[in-house]
Scaffold this active site. Structure first.
Site, PDB file in Angstrom:
ATOM      1  N   CYS A  87      -5.987  12.826  12.854  1.00 17.49           N
ATOM      2  CA  CYS A  87      -5.968  11.507  12.256  1.00 17.49           C
ATOM      3  C   CYS A  87      -6.167  10.513  13.368  1.00 17.49           C
ATOM      4  O   CYS A  87      -5.856  10.800  14.521  1.00 17.49           O
ATOM      5  CB  CYS A  87      -4.614  11.306  11.605  1.00 17.49           C
TER       6      CYS A  87
ATOM      7  N   LYS B 275       0.841  -1.211   0.000  1.00 17.61           N
ATOM      8  CA  LYS B 275       0.000   0.000   0.000  1.00 17.61           C
ATOM      9  C   LYS B 275       0.871   1.255   0.000  1.00 17.61           C
ATOM     10  O   LYS B 275       0.642   2.182  -0.782  1.00 17.61           O
ATOM     11  CB  LYS B 275      -0.900   0.001   1.244  1.00 17.61           C
ATOM     12  N   ASN B 276       1.862   1.283   0.877  1.00 20.78           N
ATOM     13  CA  ASN B 276       2.631   2.519   1.058  1.00 20.78           C
ATOM     14  C   ASN B 276       3.587   2.811  -0.097  1.00 20.78           C
ATOM     15  O   ASN B 276       4.205   3.874  -0.133  1.00 20.78           O
ATOM     16  CB  ASN B 276       3.388   2.481   2.390  1.00 20.78           C
TER      17      ASN B 276
ATOM     18  N   LEU C 123       6.711  19.674   7.525  1.00 17.91           N
ATOM     19  CA  LEU C 123       7.946  19.328   6.799  1.00 17.91           C
ATOM     20  C   LEU C 123       7.704  19.347   5.290  1.00 17.91           C
ATOM     21  O   LEU C 123       8.564  19.763   4.516  1.00 17.91           O
ATOM     22  CB  LEU C 123       8.460  17.954   7.245  1.00 17.91           C
TER      23      LEU C 123
ATOM     24  N   ARG D 230      -9.021  -0.453   4.111  1.00 17.95           N
ATOM     25  CA  ARG D 230      -8.167   0.591   3.531  1.00 17.95           C
ATOM     26  C   ARG D 230      -6.807   0.016   3.166  1.00 17.95           C
ATOM     27  O   ARG D 230      -6.159   0.525   2.249  1.00 17.95           O
ATOM     28  CB  ARG D 230      -7.930   1.714   4.554  1.00 17.95           C
TER      29      ARG D 230
ATOM     30  N   ASP E 151       3.934   0.599  12.050  1.00 17.97           N
ATOM     31  CA  ASP E 151       2.701  -0.028  11.531  1.00 17.97           C
ATOM     32  C   ASP E 151       2.485  -1.436  12.085  1.00 17.97           C
ATOM     33  O   ASP E 151       1.394  -1.964  11.978  1.00 17.97           O
ATOM     34  CB  ASP E 151       2.756  -0.108  10.006  1.00 17.97           C
TER      35      ASP E 151
ATOM     36  N   ARG F  39      -0.506  14.132  12.884  1.00 17.31           N
ATOM     37  CA  ARG F  39      -0.022  14.129  11.504  1.00 17.31           C
ATOM     38  C   ARG F  39       0.093  15.516  10.886  1.00 17.31           C
ATOM     39  O   ARG F  39      -0.600  15.835   9.909  1.00 17.31           O
ATOM     40  CB  ARG F  39      -0.906  13.225  10.637  1.00 17.31           C
TER      41      ARG F  39
END
Ligand code: UD1
Length: 423
Positions: free
Chosen positions: A116, A22-23, A125, A398, A306, A121
């Site tokens: 979130c 996913k990432n 940056l 998700r 995660d 979050r």
């Protein structure tokens, strides 16, 4: 509301394949916006976040078509510069479009991603980096607008924290900026290297991905290409934890074992026998897992945040007390309240979870708090005696592609019940 029903207490046995990451898929799909010509991205997982990313691409004017695990994107004529709030809300990582839209159209307007489920979050940056690259930024309540009508330029950026998303935005925006961008203290996650491989395949000139200092030599344009997304190390670790929590014996295929270094060490510390070959990892769990001394989540190559919650669920039945310290996201502990419903013994003190192993968990009715917290509930349900019902599973969907099918393929009993009661 859809739900999962799990009949727990069965050892997971056999083999499963892991989905694409996913990432990786999300930033790569966002980056297709910068390409002249069609991109075919293979091994994209069939998950809600990929669907939401395709919706954003279409909203911006691209065509985005899914065929199995391949998503084809043609960004010709994509002149949209705004992601409306409902789409931003649908996928919290939609800030990953910031650099791509700005670089393509000289202007981008986003609603602020806001709070979130796993923490605040902030995106300071990301914004500071775009500013250094020549963007003007204005923030009004609920919206951020960035413009760079004369284009972005290369510069030297030192990140105060190796943020994954900020590194990705800089890589994407820097690919077509004028001159050279360097990023010191860049994130080193495998998904960063995958994005660099994709961009380089499209004609970008990025070096140093995965090493902490990136150099991005801007090019005039990027062209379309074909790319295959790397395997999902987080999904792999989740199924490893499910196997271990049930005393199972499972081989997980289509992975890159090198991406799981500290995770494999942890499973061995808990008493599992782990064997790897070039594309798979096998977990052979003891009847009773051992506790682990202390896990501290860190940026890659440290222990991934995660996997914090799935591992916590796995350790609820271990012999002894385990400690997890969360250093990345302050609010990753929502799952603990739900795990207590299974009879688990956990307490949270600041950024630390203390897990005292219990001999038995009992099935429970629980609500998914967030994506990885949801994975923790699946693991607890599989390890518990009796029936578990997990509701609000859209959070899990998700990021995990049909977990009920993967678990069923491993002799686990897990069903998905739709809103209307159908299976
Ligand atoms: C990505 C992953 C997520 C993973 C995380 C850390 C995606 C889609 N998501 O999220 O699954 O858990 O990396 O490995 O790839 N921060 C700031 N300011 C910023 C940006 C970040 O303070 O501008 C802070 C965050 O609040 C957090 C930490 O930095 O505490 C890590 O965030 P970051 O690495 O940016 O994570 P994401 O890219 O959001």
């Amino acid at each position: 509301m859809s739900s999962y029903v799990i009949e727990g207490g069965r050892r997971l046995l056999g083999e499963c394949e892991v989905q694409g990451a996913k990432n990786s898929a999300l930033p790569i799909l966002a980056a297709t916006l910068l390409c002249d010509g069609k991109c075919s991205v293979h091994n994209c997982p069939d998950i809600l976040d990929v669907g939401a990313t395709c919706d954003i691409l279409r909203h911006l004017g691209c065509t985005a078509e899914r065929n199995g695990h391949t998503v084809s994107v043609d960004s010709q004529g994509a002149s949209g510069f705004e992601i409306p709030e409902p789409l931003m809300r649908e996928m919290r990582s939609s800030v990953i479009f910031l650099g791509a839209i700005l670089a393509r159209n000289g202007r981008v307007r986003l609603s602020t991603p806001g709070g979130c489920e796993i923490g605040l979050r902030p995106i300071d940056l990301h914004l500071d980096a775009m500013k250094k690259m020549g963007a003007k930024i204005s923030e009004e309540y609920g919206h951020i607008e960035c413009s760079a009508h004369d284009g972005l330029h290369g510069t030297n950026i030192t990140l105060s924290f190796p943020s994954v998303g900020a590194t990705e935005n800089i890589m994407i925006a820097g690919s077509t900026a004028k001159g050279i961008t360097t990023v010191v203290n860049a994130a080193r996650e495998p998904e960063i290297s995958d994005l660099a491989d994709f961009l380089n395949c499209c004609g970008a000139r990025i070096s140093g991905a995965g090493q902490g200092t990136l150099t991005i030599e801007g090019v005039k344009k990027l062209s379309g290409c074909e790319h295959t997304v790397i395997p999902d190390r987080i999904a792999a670790a989740t199924y490893m934890a499910a196997a271990a929590a049930t005393g199972g014996h499972v081989r997980i295929d289509n992975i890159i074992p090198a991406h799981l270094g500290p995770v494999i060490d942890l499973f061995e510390e808990a008493g599992c026998r782990i064997t790897t070959d070039c594309k798979s990892v096998t977990v052979a769990a003891p009847k009773l897992l051992g506790s682990v001394k202390m896990i501290r989540t860190m940026p890659y190559p440290g222990f991934p945040t995660d996997i914090h919650s799935p591992i916590a669920a796995m350790l609820t039945k271990a012999k002894g007390t385990s400690v997890i310290i969360e250093t990345i996201f302050e609010n990753r502990f929502k799952y603990t309240g739900e795990l207590v419903r299974f009879g688990a013994k956990l307490r949270v003190d600041g950024r630390m979870a203390v897990i005292e192993g219990v001999p038995v968990l009992h099935g429970a009715r629980v609500i998914t708090p967030d994506l990885r917290g949801g994975a923790a509930l699946m693991i607890a349900g599989l390890a518990a005696e009796g029936e578990t019902v997990i509701t609000d599973i859209k959070h899990i969907e998700r990021g995990y592609e049909s977990p009920e099918k993967t678990i069923s393929g491993l002799s686990g009993l897990m069903r998905r019940i739709d809103n209307d009661g159908s299976e």
